[in-house]
Scaffold this motif. Structure first.
Motif, PDB file in Angstrom:
ATOM      1  N   LEU A  28      -2.897  66.201 -74.068  1.00 38.94           N
ATOM      2  CA  LEU A  28      -4.285  66.662 -74.046  1.00 38.94           C
ATOM      3  C   LEU A  28      -4.710  67.570 -75.188  1.00 38.94           C
ATOM      4  N   ASN A  29      -3.822  68.459 -75.651  1.00 37.61           N
ATOM      5  CA  ASN A  29      -4.264  69.587 -76.478  1.00 37.61           C
ATOM      6  C   ASN A  29      -3.481  69.728 -77.784  1.00 37.61           C
ATOM      7  N   LYS A  48      -2.648  77.690 -78.343  1.00 38.46           N
ATOM      8  CA  LYS A  48      -2.975  76.374 -77.755  1.00 38.46           C
ATOM      9  C   LYS A  48      -4.494  76.225 -77.690  1.00 38.46           C
ATOM     10  N   ASP A  52      -0.272  69.868 -62.502  1.00 34.55           N
ATOM     11  CA  ASP A  52       0.297  68.886 -63.443  1.00 34.55           C
ATOM     12  C   ASP A  52       1.786  69.209 -63.644  1.00 34.55           C
ATOM     13  N   ASP A 108       1.526  75.005 -69.146  1.00 33.10           N
ATOM     14  CA  ASP A 108       0.485  73.974 -69.097  1.00 33.10           C
ATOM     15  C   ASP A 108      -0.244  73.790 -67.755  1.00 33.10           C
ATOM     16  N   GLU A 161      -3.340  73.663 -66.966  1.00 34.17           N
ATOM     17  CA  GLU A 161      -4.783  73.486 -67.196  1.00 34.17           C
ATOM     18  C   GLU A 161      -5.480  72.754 -66.048  1.00 34.17           C
TER      19      GLU A 161
HETATM   20 MG    MG Z   1      -1.710  69.831 -70.360  1.00 35.18          MG
END
Ligand code: MG
Ligand code: ADP
Ligand code: SR1
Ligand code: MG
Length: 422
Positions: free
Chosen positions: A50-51, A66, A241, A258, A260
């Motif tokens: 994603l990032n 990030k 996640d 992570d 998010e």
């Molecule tokens: Mg992520």
């Protein structure tokens, strides 16, 4: 440069950014005598879906930066996704860091305008757990650490610890992460069961298997139940996640990164994500080596880790419940649940439902990684397609069985026996 509005960072502008933020300059000692400012190096090391992740280093220290852009990195601008996810990741890191400080990197700085989080760098030998599982490396403390992380983050954000008022206040803080929830609803609970431009699988080998998912009525009824639970049940602050690429490990340290996708959702989604990804790693092992026997002992260690993770989670979670039985938590009021018999029954029922949820969500996460948009390196690194498909099919068949029959299982030992049969 003042960074007063959102700007996509690159390896050059990250340095300007770091110099413009006092907290980061101080960590990297940029204002001190010497050449700390000149010796800054930056590398984009993001390998997630994603990032963008930059590692900023000088002779003094290292910092992770990030940044979320308004789309999904691995797809491109054609799939927009709000960059506000960085806000929820920062909040979740702070909250999980308060509850489980030994297992979460410290946040140094968050910039909502830039959708940017600066956090502690987890240095080598920390590696992404998925890569360790592919390499066949054992981590004797993994189950204990991850069970501690999950039991604490889930218990202390649930109604077993919160009053109902407090719980609603906490739920509200993460309600805005709806776009990320909606993304999960699509890629985990919907797309694998319909024709979607994003789905793919090891074709032609798995063509019949993928089609069968779209015609399996019982499976579709079960996934609907889980989708509703995911969307409706604000049980605890979940990571959202928690697969094996969201965990970094050394022999002594286990760090969860992570979050998010964090929101108040069903606890079983986190537990299932972790266990389901260990199951994917298990089934990938035979494809990763020339002789299946080469990973025999390692496969046993993965099975042990699956069993230990659930058992230790159960033990820790119930111990926290017992310890805080007379606290502010309003799920089971002491005045109502006022004898040992009903208390034990309540715990047994709660934990049995959580176990079955974890199996269901874990199975759903396995299926999406085989026929959905985003696959896992465990299988993707098996270059021989026929071999890969054979490993994937075993995982898929186990997952279908777990999704449909999860209520029949009474303990994790039975799950391990079932895995051995595929
Ligand atoms: Mg992520
Ligand atoms: P994404 O949301 O894109 O999946 P991640 O947060 O998973 O991004 O980070 C991508 C990669 O960046 C990780 O796989 C890891 O290699 C590296 N990384 C992220 N955070 C850290 C950290 N705190 N320390 C060291 N490496 C990190
Ligand atoms: C396009 S789907 C990308 C996936 O990567 C993240 O880690 C989440 O699991 C998401 O579903
Ligand atoms: Mg990631």
């Amino acid at each position: 440069m003042a960074f007063l509005e959102f700007t996509r960072l690159d390896e050059r502008s990250v340095i300007e950014y770091v110099k413009s933020v006092a907290a980061l300059s101080s960590i990297l000692k940029l204002d001190d005598e010497g050449d700390a400012a000149e010796k800054l190096t930056v590398k984009e090391i993001g390998d997630g879906n994603l990032n963008f992740v930059f590692l900023v280093t000088n002779s003094v220290h290292s910092v992770i930066m990030k940044q979320s852009l308004p789309y999904i990195r691995c797809i491109g601008e054609s799939w927009p996704l709000t960059k506000d996810r960085a806000y929820f990741e920062a909040m979740a890191l702070e909250e999980q860091g308060r509850i489980a400080p030994h297992h979460v990197p410290q946040v140094y700085h968050f910039d909502p305008t830039m959708s940017l989080i600066a956090m502690r760098y987890l240095p080598p030998p920390h590696i992404i757990l998925r890569k360790a599982l592919i390499a066949g490396i054992q981590y004797p403390l993994l189950a204990r650490h991850i069970a501690h992380f999950m039991a604490n983050t889930l218990f202390f954000t649930s109604l077993l610890f919160h009053s109902t008022l407090d719980h609603k206040r906490q739920v509200a803080k993460f309600c805005g992460n709806a776009a990320l929830c909606r993304h999960t609803e699509q890629v985990v609970f919907s797309d694998p069961y319909q024709i979607s431009q994003y789905n793919h699988w090891t074709s032609p080998y798995l063509d019949p298997d993928a089609e069968a998912l779209r015609h399996d009525n019982l499976l579709k009824l079960e996934i609907a139940i889980l989708k509703s639970k995911f969307s409706e049940q604000a049980q605890a602050l979940i990571h959202g996640d928690l697969h094996t690429s969201s965990v970094m490990v050394t022999p002594e340290s286990t760090q969860v990164i992570d979050p998010e996708f964090a929101f108040y959702g069903p606890m079983g989604y986190d537990i299932g994500a972790f266990l389901g990804n260990l199951m994917l790693a298990f089934f990938a092992q035979d494809g990763l080596v020339d002789q299946p026997d080469h990973r025999k002992a390692y496969k046993e260690w993965i099975l042990e880790t699956i069993e230990d993770t659930w058992n230790l989670f159960y033990k820790n979670f119930v111990a926290l419940w017992d310890e805080h039985r007379n606290g502010a938590g309003e799920a089971y009021l002491p005045a109502v649940y006022n004898n040992p018999e009903v208390q034990l029954l309540a715990q047994k029922r709660y934990m049995a439902e959580l176990f079955h949820d974890s199996l269901g969500f874990g199975a759903a996460k396995m299926i999406r990684r085989i026929v959905g948009v985003a696959h896992v390196e465990d299988f993707e690194s098996i270059t021989d397609a026929a071999k890969r498909a054979s490993c994937e099919r075993k995982a898929l068949n186990l997952a279908k069985m777990l999704l449909k029959d999860r209520a029949k299982f009474e303990g994790i030992a039975q799950i391990v026996s079932a895995i051995r049969q595929f």
